[in-house]
Design an enzyme around this catalytic site. Structure first.
Site, short mmCIF file in Angstrom:
data_model
loop_
_atom_site.label_atom_id
_atom_site.label_comp_id
_atom_site.label_asym_id
_atom_site.label_seq_id
_atom_site.Cartn_x
_atom_site.Cartn_y
_atom_site.Cartn_z
N SER A 1 -0.46 42.09 68.21
CA SER A 1 -0.69 43.07 67.15
C SER A 1 -0.05 42.53 65.87
O SER A 1 0.67 41.21 65.97
CB SER A 1 -0.15 44.21 67.57
OG SER A 1 1.29 44.30 67.58
N ASP B 1 -5.10 42.13 68.12
CA ASP B 1 -5.41 43.46 68.40
C ASP B 1 -5.19 44.29 67.02
O ASP B 1 -4.10 44.21 66.44
CB ASP B 1 -3.88 43.98 69.39
CG ASP B 1 -4.51 45.45 69.80
OD1 ASP B 1 -5.35 45.97 69.89
OD2 ASP B 1 -3.19 46.12 70.05
N HIS B 2 -5.92 44.96 66.68
CA HIS B 2 -5.92 46.16 65.61
C HIS B 2 -5.96 45.21 64.15
O HIS B 2 -5.04 45.53 63.61
CB HIS B 2 -5.08 47.11 65.74
CG HIS B 2 -5.13 48.15 66.74
ND1 HIS B 2 -6.25 49.04 66.52
CD2 HIS B 2 -4.70 48.34 67.98
CE1 HIS B 2 -6.30 50.08 67.48
NE2 HIS B 2 -5.50 49.42 68.25
N ASP C 1 -9.89 46.50 62.87
CA ASP C 1 -9.78 48.09 62.83
C ASP C 1 -10.09 48.61 61.83
O ASP C 1 -9.15 48.80 60.67
CB ASP C 1 -8.67 48.29 63.81
CG ASP C 1 -8.46 50.10 63.67
OD1 ASP C 1 -9.36 50.74 63.30
OD2 ASP C 1 -7.43 50.46 64.22
N GLU D 1 -13.88 49.04 66.04
CA GLU D 1 -13.47 50.53 66.30
C GLU D 1 -14.37 51.21 65.73
O GLU D 1 -14.35 51.32 64.45
CB GLU D 1 -11.97 50.66 66.13
CG GLU D 1 -11.68 52.08 66.91
CD GLU D 1 -10.08 52.25 66.98
OE1 GLU D 1 -9.45 51.28 67.38
OE2 GLU D 1 -9.71 53.49 66.64
N HIS E 1 -3.29 56.66 71.16
CA HIS E 1 -2.16 55.64 71.51
C HIS E 1 -0.77 55.99 71.60
O HIS E 1 -0.25 57.20 71.30
CB HIS E 1 -2.22 54.94 70.30
CG HIS E 1 -3.29 53.83 69.93
ND1 HIS E 1 -4.28 54.15 68.91
CD2 HIS E 1 -3.45 52.78 70.58
CE1 HIS E 1 -5.12 53.02 69.08
NE2 HIS E 1 -4.84 52.29 70.10
N HIS F 1 -8.77 51.92 74.25
CA HIS F 1 -7.52 51.80 73.74
C HIS F 1 -6.74 53.01 74.20
O HIS F 1 -7.11 53.96 74.45
CB HIS F 1 -7.64 51.62 72.19
CG HIS F 1 -8.05 50.68 71.52
ND1 HIS F 1 -7.22 49.71 70.87
CD2 HIS F 1 -9.02 49.68 71.63
CE1 HIS F 1 -8.00 48.62 70.37
NE2 HIS F 1 -9.08 48.71 70.98
O1 G3H Z 1 -4.14 48.36 71.19
C1 G3H Z 1 -3.65 48.59 71.95
C2 G3H Z 1 -3.53 50.00 72.85
O2 G3H Z 1 -4.43 50.63 72.45
C3 G3H Z 1 -2.53 50.26 73.72
O3 G3H Z 1 -2.43 51.71 73.93
O4 G3H Z 1 0.14 51.81 73.87
O5 G3H Z 1 -1.24 53.79 74.66
O6 G3H Z 1 -1.14 51.69 76.02
P1 G3H Z 1 -1.07 52.28 74.48
ZN ZN Z 2 -5.06 50.20 70.40
#
Ligand code: G3H
Ligand code: ZN
Length: 305
Positions: free
Chosen positions: A50, A82-83, A104, A134, A180, A208
């Site tokens: 991330s 990620d994101h 995202d 997303e 999340h 997610h």
């Molecule tokens: O992008 C990362 C996730 O969506 C992780 O989600 O921390 O709830 O497992 P989490």
């Molecule tokens: Zn996520």
């Protein structure tokens, strides 16, 4: 083996009715725990970083660690952003060697989300790197969200079909009831909504916020087209538990490796359990991944080097 892209991996998962775990890593021990579990389970794996992880580790070191770990592994590994928060960040990660991107734009107005996502797809498709985006919003538990908030933020199936067509993305993150960073697995997914999205969208779908979802609900979601499941909070919990257990057993210790090795083992065990739950265990070969259509399919198409 060299890093592969997520496109072939997720298509194989969709076809084979399993999901690939996309595990967040913030440090070397988490990367090692994730990759070690994948090798032992013979599972394809997505290792994702991330913006927070990039800020903490540094982009070049994070990339180098994952690349090296993947090259030493005998299963296919994807390095995923990620994101991703902007066009610029996606370009930077593409240049660094990421083999899967995400934009995202879920907080943007719809047309702006479409516009920037499309621009990233046009840019990255030149070199064959797939993009996840997303639609709807997977909210954050720290915002004390209510059930009504979660429902209001869910993905609209018709809009999802339009979004996929207009952007050309390779996978779609959907909001179907997860939140999340929940610290206990209590949420049930809206499987009827997932089915309605699946009926209109034929690319792999992404879940997610899986740490807060009941395992039975995750398994059901995989049957209806969830092909990538993101896991972060559970891994952080396992990591912290290793340090706390190490401290409790020997508070006088001054060698960090003694505690971090426990953290690494804890992460590895969570990843192993998730791979078994998601059905990805046993789906990797030494040169690629198994799919029902081609039992020994090479991931050569996904190779970048
Ligand atoms: O992008 C990362 C996730 O969506 C992780 O989600 O921390 O709830 O497992 P989490
Ligand atoms: Zn996520």
């Amino acid at each position: 083996m060299p890093l592969v892209t997520s496109k072939e991996m997720l298509e194989a998962a969709l076809e084979g009715h399993f999901a690939v775990g996309a595990f967040n890593a913030n440090n070397m021990e988490q990367i090692q725990g994730i990759i070690d579990a994948a090798v032992e389970e013979r599972s394809p794996v997505i290792l994702q970083v991330s913006q927070g992880a990039i800020n903490y580790v540094g982009l070049s070191l994070a990339t180098a660690m994952v690349k090296t770990a993947a090259e030493e592994a005998t299963v296919p590994v994807v390095l995923h952003l990620d994101h991703g928060a902007s066009f610029e960040q996606n370009v930077t990660c593409l240049r660094a060697g990421f083999t899967s991107l995400m934009f995202d734009g879920s907080k943007l107005v719809y047309d702006e989300n479409v516009r920037i996502t499309r621009k990233i797809v046009e840019m990255s498709s030149v070199v064959g790197i797939p993009v996840e985006a997303e639609l709807g919003k997977v909210l954050q538990s720290r915002d004390n969200v209510s059930e009504a908030d979660v429902r209001a933020a869910m993905t609209d199936p018709d809009q999802a079909a339009d979004f996929v067509e207009r952007t050309g993305i390779s996978s779609l993150a959907v909001a179907i009831g997860s939140v999340h960073a929940m610290e206990a697995a209590e949420a049930e997914l809206d499987i009827d909504r997932l089915k309605a999205i699946r009926a209109k969208v034929n690319i792999p779908l992404v879940l997610h916020g899986s740490s807060g979802v009941k395992e039975s609900s995750e398994v059901e979601a995989i049957q209806y087209g969830i092909s990538k499941i993101n896991v972060a909070t559970m891994l952080n919990q396992a990591f912290i538990k290793g340090i706390l257990d190490g401290y409790a057993a020997n508070p006088a210790n001054i060698d960090p490796r003694k505690w971090l090795a426990l953290s690494r083992d804890g992460v590895k065990e969570v990843v192993r359990q998730k791979m078994r739950l998601f059905g990805s265990s046993g789906k990797a070969t030494a040169s690629g991944f198994v799919s029902p259509a081609t039992s020994h399919r090479s991931a050569e198409l996904g190779h970048l080097e």
